[in-house]
Design a protein around this motif. Structure first.
Motif, PDB file in Angstrom:
ATOM      1  N   ALA A  67       0.821  -1.218   0.000  1.00 55.04           N
ATOM      2  CA  ALA A  67       0.000   0.000   0.000  1.00 55.04           C
ATOM      3  C   ALA A  67       0.849   1.260   0.000  1.00 55.04           C
ATOM      4  CB  ALA A  67      -0.931  -0.007   1.209  1.00 55.04           C
ATOM      5  N   SER A  68       2.047   1.195   0.525  1.00 56.48           N
ATOM      6  CA  SER A  68       2.900   2.391   0.566  1.00 56.48           C
ATOM      7  C   SER A  68       3.755   2.543  -0.685  1.00 56.48           C
ATOM      8  CB  SER A  68       3.788   2.356   1.814  1.00 56.48           C
ATOM      9  OG  SER A  68       4.602   1.207   1.781  1.00 56.48           O
ATOM     10  N   GLY A  69       3.648   1.624  -1.641  1.00 56.58           N
ATOM     11  CA  GLY A  69       4.362   1.768  -2.899  1.00 56.58           C
ATOM     12  C   GLY A  69       5.711   1.088  -2.934  1.00 56.58           C
ATOM     13  N   HIS A  70       5.994   0.188  -2.006  1.00 57.18           N
ATOM     14  CA  HIS A  70       7.252  -0.561  -2.013  1.00 57.18           C
ATOM     15  C   HIS A  70       7.097  -1.787  -2.914  1.00 57.18           C
ATOM     16  CE1 HIS A  70       7.610   1.622   1.879  1.00 57.18           C
ATOM     17  NE2 HIS A  70       8.793   1.896   1.330  1.00 57.18           N
ATOM     18  N   PRO A  81      12.239   2.790  -6.249  1.00 60.33           N
ATOM     19  CA  PRO A  81      10.951   2.446  -6.875  1.00 60.33           C
ATOM     20  C   PRO A  81      10.713   3.082  -8.245  1.00 60.33           C
ATOM     21  CG  PRO A  81      10.596   4.143  -5.237  1.00 60.33           C
ATOM     22  CD  PRO A  81      12.064   3.826  -5.225  1.00 60.33           C
ATOM     23  N   ASN A  82      11.760   3.258  -9.058  1.00 60.23           N
ATOM     24  CA  ASN A  82      11.516   3.830 -10.386  1.00 60.23           C
ATOM     25  C   ASN A  82      11.440   2.720 -11.442  1.00 60.23           C
ATOM     26  OD1 ASN A  82      14.135   3.116 -10.958  1.00 60.23           O
ATOM     27  ND2 ASN A  82      14.955   5.192 -10.696  1.00 60.23           N
ATOM     28  N   HIS A 112      -2.537   3.447  -8.627  1.00 60.37           N
ATOM     29  CA  HIS A 112      -2.543   2.937 -10.000  1.00 60.37           C
ATOM     30  C   HIS A 112      -1.181   3.145 -10.656  1.00 60.37           C
ATOM     31  CE1 HIS A 112      -6.925   3.298  -9.409  1.00 60.37           C
ATOM     32  NE2 HIS A 112      -6.996   2.306 -10.285  1.00 60.37           N
ATOM     33  N   GLN A 113      -0.524   4.224 -10.308  1.00 59.68           N
ATOM     34  CA  GLN A 113       0.766   4.528 -10.921  1.00 59.68           C
ATOM     35  C   GLN A 113       1.809   3.467 -10.595  1.00 59.68           C
ATOM     36  OE1 GLN A 113       1.361   7.024 -13.133  1.00 59.68           O
ATOM     37  NE2 GLN A 113       3.273   5.913 -13.428  1.00 59.68           N
ATOM     38  N   SER A 114       1.751   2.885  -9.416  1.00 62.28           N
ATOM     39  CA  SER A 114       2.730   1.856  -9.075  1.00 62.28           C
ATOM     40  C   SER A 114       2.528   0.605  -9.936  1.00 62.28           C
ATOM     41  CB  SER A 114       2.643   1.518  -7.585  1.00 62.28           C
ATOM     42  OG  SER A 114       1.346   1.067  -7.247  1.00 62.28           O
ATOM     43  N   GLU A 120       5.091  -0.797 -17.340  1.00 64.16           N
ATOM     44  CA  GLU A 120       6.021  -0.082 -18.221  1.00 64.16           C
ATOM     45  C   GLU A 120       7.407  -0.716 -18.191  1.00 64.16           C
ATOM     46  OE1 GLU A 120       7.575   2.705 -20.858  1.00 64.16           O
ATOM     47  OE2 GLU A 120       5.531   2.086 -20.452  1.00 64.16           O
ATOM     48  N   ALA A 121       7.859  -1.136 -17.018  1.00 65.87           N
ATOM     49  CA  ALA A 121       9.167  -1.799 -16.916  1.00 65.87           C
ATOM     50  C   ALA A 121       9.150  -3.114 -17.693  1.00 65.87           C
ATOM     51  CB  ALA A 121       9.515  -2.040 -15.450  1.00 65.87           C
ATOM     52  N   ALA A 122       8.059  -3.852 -17.610  1.00 62.70           N
ATOM     53  CA  ALA A 122       7.956  -5.099 -18.359  1.00 62.70           C
ATOM     54  C   ALA A 122       7.945  -4.833 -19.860  1.00 62.70           C
ATOM     55  CB  ALA A 122       6.688  -5.846 -17.946  1.00 62.70           C
TER      56      ALA A 122
END
Length: 140
Positions: A67-70, A81-82, A112-114, A120-122
């Motif tokens: 939930a925190s984007g990790h 996390p980029n 949603h961005q995460s 995008e990385a894939a």
């Protein structure tokens, strides 16, 4: 006693035209029904199916997002996390020449961005098989 003098008796004849009409209708009915009975007796040879044994299990890479984007790739936490670092972690998780299936396990409260960053990385690493893990609501 013949009360009708002078009248000639006509010979009685049986009229065969109605009998012939009825027989023709019966013959037509029998011919048509015989044709339908031949159609209903089709000889069908059904195909057989054989399952090929699965050659090998597909390579599955699991990407977890909390939930925190990790992020974590195959239970290995990422420090940055980029998109570039996620792509690098995906590339390291795949042996050479394999086409993996990437399973995204995202928390319901993650952004949603995460999720888009993982997709995008894939894409940048040319991994085309992406799926999402879901769970069934309890009590429904």
């Amino acid at each position: 006693m013949n009360f009708q003098r002078g009248k000639k008796h006509e010979d009685l004849e049986m009229n065969l035209v109605p009998l012939i009409d009825v027989l023709l209708v019966i013959i037509i009915f029998l011919v048509v029904s015989a044709t339908f009975s031949r159609v209903s007796e089709l000889q069908i040879n059904l195909p057989t199916a054989e399952a090929n044994p699965q050659q090998e299990k597909p390579l599955i890479i699991t990407v977890d997002i909390d939930a925190s984007g990790h992020y974590s790739v195959n239970s290995t936490a990422l420090s940055d996390p980029n998109v570039a670092s996620i792509g690098e972690a995906l590339r390291r998780a795949v042996p050479d020449g394999k086409d993996p299936t990437i399973v995204i396990n995202a928390d319901g409260n993650s952004t949603h961005q995460s999720v888009v960053n993982v997709m995008e990385a894939a894409r940048q690493e040319n991994f085309t098989h992406i799926t999402f893990a879901t769970q069934i609501k309890s009590g429904s």
